[in-house]
Design a protein around this motif. Structure first.
Motif, PDB file in Angstrom:
ATOM      1  N   ILE A  30      -2.449  17.770   0.765  1.00  0.00           N
ATOM      2  CA  ILE A  30      -2.030  19.110   0.775  1.00  0.00           C
ATOM      3  C   ILE A  30      -2.087  19.495  -0.702  1.00  0.00           C
ATOM      4  CG2 ILE A  30      -0.107  20.926   0.791  1.00  0.00           C
ATOM      5  CD1 ILE A  30       0.746  19.405   3.408  1.00  0.00           C
ATOM      6  N   ALA A  31      -1.617  18.619  -1.792  1.00  0.00           N
ATOM      7  CA  ALA A  31      -1.591  18.924  -3.035  1.00  0.00           C
ATOM      8  C   ALA A  31      -3.005  18.923  -3.569  1.00  0.00           C
ATOM      9  CB  ALA A  31      -0.731  17.783  -3.768  1.00  0.00           C
ATOM     10  N   ALA A  32      -3.781  18.170  -3.084  1.00  0.00           N
ATOM     11  CA  ALA A  32      -5.091  17.943  -3.605  1.00  0.00           C
ATOM     12  C   ALA A  32      -5.958  19.412  -2.934  1.00  0.00           C
ATOM     13  CB  ALA A  32      -5.906  16.568  -3.151  1.00  0.00           C
ATOM     14  N   ALA A  47       0.996  -1.104   0.064  1.00  0.00           N
ATOM     15  CA  ALA A  47      -0.003  -0.110   0.029  1.00  0.00           C
ATOM     16  C   ALA A  47       0.857   1.096  -0.087  1.00  0.00           C
ATOM     17  CB  ALA A  47      -0.929   0.031   1.173  1.00  0.00           C
ATOM     18  N   GLU A  48       1.790   1.142   1.004  1.00  0.00           N
ATOM     19  CA  GLU A  48       2.896   2.458   0.653  1.00  0.00           C
ATOM     20  C   GLU A  48       3.459   2.574  -0.563  1.00  0.00           C
ATOM     21  OE1 GLU A  48       6.878   4.274   2.926  1.00  0.00           O
ATOM     22  OE2 GLU A  48       6.388   2.042   2.966  1.00  0.00           O
ATOM     23  N   LEU A  49       3.896   1.523  -1.226  1.00  0.00           N
ATOM     24  CA  LEU A  49       4.756   1.547  -2.547  1.00  0.00           C
ATOM     25  C   LEU A  49       3.700   2.211  -3.613  1.00  0.00           C
ATOM     26  CD1 LEU A  49       6.958  -1.332  -2.656  1.00  0.00           C
ATOM     27  CD2 LEU A  49       7.691   1.099  -2.227  1.00  0.00           C
ATOM     28  N   VAL A  50       2.381   1.590  -3.675  1.00  0.00           N
ATOM     29  CA  VAL A  50       1.400   1.668  -4.702  1.00  0.00           C
ATOM     30  C   VAL A  50       1.017   3.251  -4.317  1.00  0.00           C
ATOM     31  CG1 VAL A  50      -0.804   1.231  -5.492  1.00  0.00           C
ATOM     32  CG2 VAL A  50       0.635  -0.493  -4.861  1.00  0.00           C
ATOM     33  N   GLY A  51       0.855   3.642  -3.107  1.00  0.00           N
ATOM     34  CA  GLY A  51       0.470   5.137  -2.857  1.00  0.00           C
ATOM     35  C   GLY A  51       1.487   6.120  -3.243  1.00  0.00           C
ATOM     36  N   ARG A  52       2.675   5.764  -2.886  1.00  0.00           N
ATOM     37  CA  ARG A  52       3.709   6.788  -3.282  1.00  0.00           C
ATOM     38  C   ARG A  52       3.705   6.842  -4.996  1.00  0.00           C
ATOM     39  NH1 ARG A  52       7.702   8.339   0.206  1.00  0.00           N
ATOM     40  NH2 ARG A  52       7.842   7.494   2.293  1.00  0.00           N
ATOM     41  N   ALA A  53       3.519   5.608  -5.509  1.00  0.00           N
ATOM     42  CA  ALA A  53       3.587   5.816  -6.872  1.00  0.00           C
ATOM     43  C   ALA A  53       2.581   6.582  -7.620  1.00  0.00           C
ATOM     44  CB  ALA A  53       3.567   4.450  -7.652  1.00  0.00           C
ATOM     45  N   ALA A  54       1.240   6.314  -7.111  1.00  0.00           N
ATOM     46  CA  ALA A  54       0.154   7.298  -7.311  1.00  0.00           C
ATOM     47  C   ALA A  54       0.475   9.134  -7.297  1.00  0.00           C
ATOM     48  CB  ALA A  54      -1.218   7.135  -6.737  1.00  0.00           C
ATOM     49  N   LEU A  55       1.008   9.040  -6.119  1.00  0.00           N
ATOM     50  CA  LEU A  55       1.591  10.308  -5.890  1.00  0.00           C
ATOM     51  C   LEU A  55       2.400  11.020  -6.859  1.00  0.00           C
ATOM     52  CD1 LEU A  55       1.293  13.143  -4.008  1.00  0.00           C
ATOM     53  CD2 LEU A  55       3.181  11.933  -2.489  1.00  0.00           C
ATOM     54  N   ALA A  56       3.351  10.187  -6.963  1.00  0.00           N
ATOM     55  CA  ALA A  56       4.330  10.695  -8.145  1.00  0.00           C
ATOM     56  C   ALA A  56       3.687  10.862  -9.410  1.00  0.00           C
ATOM     57  CB  ALA A  56       5.346   9.822  -8.453  1.00  0.00           C
ATOM     58  N   ARG A  57       2.569   9.964  -9.828  1.00  0.00           N
ATOM     59  CA  ARG A  57       2.067  10.294 -11.166  1.00  0.00           C
ATOM     60  C   ARG A  57       0.945  11.604 -10.883  1.00  0.00           C
ATOM     61  NH1 ARG A  57       0.929   5.023 -10.291  1.00  0.00           N
ATOM     62  NH2 ARG A  57      -1.409   5.310 -10.234  1.00  0.00           N
ATOM     63  N   GLY A  58       0.840  11.946  -9.722  1.00  0.00           N
ATOM     64  CA  GLY A  58      -0.254  13.134  -9.889  1.00  0.00           C
ATOM     65  C   GLY A  58      -1.951  12.500  -9.562  1.00  0.00           C
ATOM     66  N   ASP A  59      -1.894  11.231  -9.345  1.00  0.00           N
ATOM     67  CA  ASP A  59      -3.162  10.731  -8.925  1.00  0.00           C
ATOM     68  C   ASP A  59      -3.417  10.845  -7.459  1.00  0.00           C
ATOM     69  OD1 ASP A  59      -5.638   9.008  -8.788  1.00  0.00           O
ATOM     70  OD2 ASP A  59      -4.700   7.212  -9.634  1.00  0.00           O
ATOM     71  N   LEU A  60      -3.889  12.132  -7.103  1.00  0.00           N
ATOM     72  CA  LEU A  60      -3.844  12.070  -5.622  1.00  0.00           C
ATOM     73  C   LEU A  60      -5.107  11.499  -5.021  1.00  0.00           C
ATOM     74  CD1 LEU A  60      -3.264  16.221  -5.994  1.00  0.00           C
ATOM     75  CD2 LEU A  60      -1.735  14.113  -5.696  1.00  0.00           C
ATOM     76  N   ALA A  61      -6.217  11.502  -5.780  1.00  0.00           N
ATOM     77  CA  ALA A  61      -7.279  10.579  -4.942  1.00  0.00           C
ATOM     78  C   ALA A  61      -6.820   9.174  -4.562  1.00  0.00           C
ATOM     79  CB  ALA A  61      -8.473  10.588  -5.694  1.00  0.00           C
ATOM     80  N   THR A  62      -6.198   8.599  -5.530  1.00  0.00           N
ATOM     81  CA  THR A  62      -5.626   6.976  -5.609  1.00  0.00           C
ATOM     82  C   THR A  62      -4.763   7.119  -4.196  1.00  0.00           C
ATOM     83  OG1 THR A  62      -6.340   6.433  -7.596  1.00  0.00           O
ATOM     84  CG2 THR A  62      -4.650   5.255  -6.464  1.00  0.00           C
TER      85      THR A  62
END
Length: 487
Positions: free
Chosen positions: A182-184, A145-160
């Motif tokens: 914060i970014a959202a 969950a941490e890795l997938v969430g960080r990857a989504a943050l890096a892609r700009g998929d903030l909701a995910t």
């Protein structure tokens, strides 16, 4: 000894060596994870590298043993944990392809996903770690969950990122989720998350939390970030050095926003927390810098200057910072041999030291001492924004004493072909720029608020682009001089 007994002894010895190698690899991996939990990153990388070396020896010497698959995965994890993702990639790919045991394959997927995130490939992280979100092992689900969430943050998929990171109890998941909030623009939720009790246990990952407060300050203001820092250092068990660095960074943000008293309190707290460390030395230098920023006259710099001279006698980062600030103060307070030197001192006080009251005094002192100088009106214009209480009298002085100055005309919005020439003359006087050729009649817009005048640091010109030559007849070939033809 019979032949059967000798063979049995050999097998037992070989099995013992093999078991010892695998046991050592696992022990080093446990040490590496413990170092990571304690925030000892250098020690963790070294332990991972040694674990990879031990596991590799098992893979090479006993490729068909019952622990060969685990050794292969551990070798890939060790290389990834030590930072050698290039070396880990083929090992982990091999493990994910041919290992059937679910737990080992998931470990390989997580290590591959972490490496993909480290090299800036969030899509690769998603491919590797997303299947592990459904793992039967709670720890691996949390890490996925941490890795997938960080990857989504890096892609700009903030909701995910917000949703998936909430499923992780890894130490780095909470700050990553707050950054996504914060970014959202979900600042209320971000501040609520900052007040929530920490999930899981273990260290506070300083490198993950530091950007949280900078981004919160940019979005909600430095006061909000400062409140968040205060809550965090009270609620979490943080090593003294990390706590002092958080306080220093908070003080820097408050100082940049002009909240000087709060910044001074943060610096004082950091210095008291770790008085004999690099952070403590830096905090004391920052405190003296605040004193220098507040002065109105050159004579008032004597006290912070004396304290800096004492600090620079010590060692470490604090002494380096003290030396740099002392050198700047020395340049500001130098008497100088020309009017350009005094003008330069005022520019340094404003732009480098950040002391507006002192800079205004130096600008006006320059104008009084050199009333016939081409740059006297420029000094008065510069003092306008630094001494707003005296704006009316300064404007009257400009209009009465320097009505034809290009700086006075530019201040009133009038185009002046002499403005550019005056700026070039000042650059030459300060020795920071070469004259530029300008067409007669060129016009310059009125000055805008902010830094004026030439930069006081050298500006390196861009590399010249070669101009293609016009085609023409080829040059005659030069005769080749043979060795025997030389005189």
């Amino acid at each position: 000894m019979t032949r059967a007994a000798a063979l049995g002894l050999l097998l037992a010895t070989t099995g013992c060596v093999y078991y010892n190698g695998m046991w050592s690899a696992k022990r080093l991996a446990r040490d590496a994870r413990r170092f990571e939990r304690d925030g000892q990153d250098a020690e963790a990388k070294l332990a991972w590298a040694r674990a990879a070396e031990k596991a590799e020896s098992v893979v090479v010497r006993h490729p068909r043993s019952r622990w060969a698959d685990e050794a292969l995965v551990l070798e890939g994890e060790g290389r990834a944990g030590s930072g050698d993702c290039t070396g880990a990639a083929p090992i982990l790919a091999d493990a994910m392809t041919r290992i059937d045991e679910v737990g080992l394959r998931e470990r390989a997927q997580l290590a591959a996903g972490a490496c993909a995130l480290a090299r800036g490939d969030p899509a690769g992280t998603g491919r590797g770690a997303t299947p592990v979100l459904e793992s039967g092992d709670a720890h691996r689900r949390s890490r996925a969950a941490e890795l997938v969430g960080r990857a989504a943050l890096a892609r700009g998929d903030l909701a995910t990122a917000v949703d998936v990171l909430a499923r992780s109890r890894e130490p780095g998941a909470a700050p990553a989720r707050i950054r996504a909030l914060i970014a959202a623009g979900r600042l209320d939720e971000a501040e609520a998350a900052l007040q929530a009790p920490p999930a899981g246990s273990g260290r506070l990952p300083e490198a993950d939390w530091t950007p949280v407060f900078g981004e919160l300050a940019a979005a909600a203001g430095p006061a909000a970030a400062s409140r968040a820092v205060a809550r965090l250092v009270l609620a979490r068990r943080i090593p003294s050095g990390a706590r002092a660095r958080l306080l220093l960074a908070d003080g820097d943000r408050l100082q940049a926003a002009g909240v000087v008293d709060s910044a001074a309190a943060r610096y004082a707290a950091a210095a008291a927390l770790v008085p004999d460390s690099a952070e403590g030395g830096r905090a004391r230098v920052r405190t003296l810098q605040l004193q220098a920023i507040a002065v109105a006259r050159v004579e008032d710099l004597a006290a912070p200057r004396a304290a800096l001279e004492q600090l620079q006698q010590g060692g470490g980062a604090g002494a380096l910072d003290a030396r740099a600030l002392l050198q700047l103060i020395t340049r500001v307070t130098a008497s100088g041999e020309s009017d350009a030197d005094r003008f330069r001192a005022a520019e340094l006080a404003r732009d480098s030291l950040g002391a507006p009251r002192l800079a205004a005094h130096l600008y006006l002192d320059f104008a009084r001492q050199h009333p016939a100088s081409l740059f006297a009106p420029k000094a008065i214009v510069a003092a306008l924004s630094l001494a707003p209480a005296a704006a009316d009298s300064l404007l009257a002085t400009l209009d009465s004493a320097y009505p034809a100055s290009p700086y006075t005309q530019a201040l009133h919005g009038e185009a002046s072909p002499a403005f550019a020439a005056a700026e070039d003359s000042l650059a030459l006087a300060l020795g920071v720029s070469a004259p530029r050729l300008r067409a007669l009649g060129s016009r310059t817009a009125a000055p805008v608020p902010g830094q004026r005048g030439p930069d006081l640091e050298p500006v390196f010109p861009a590399a010249a682009v070669p101009v293609p030559l016009r085609p023409g007849p080829p040059s005659p070939a030069r005769p080749v001089l043979r060795p025997e033809d030389k005189p």
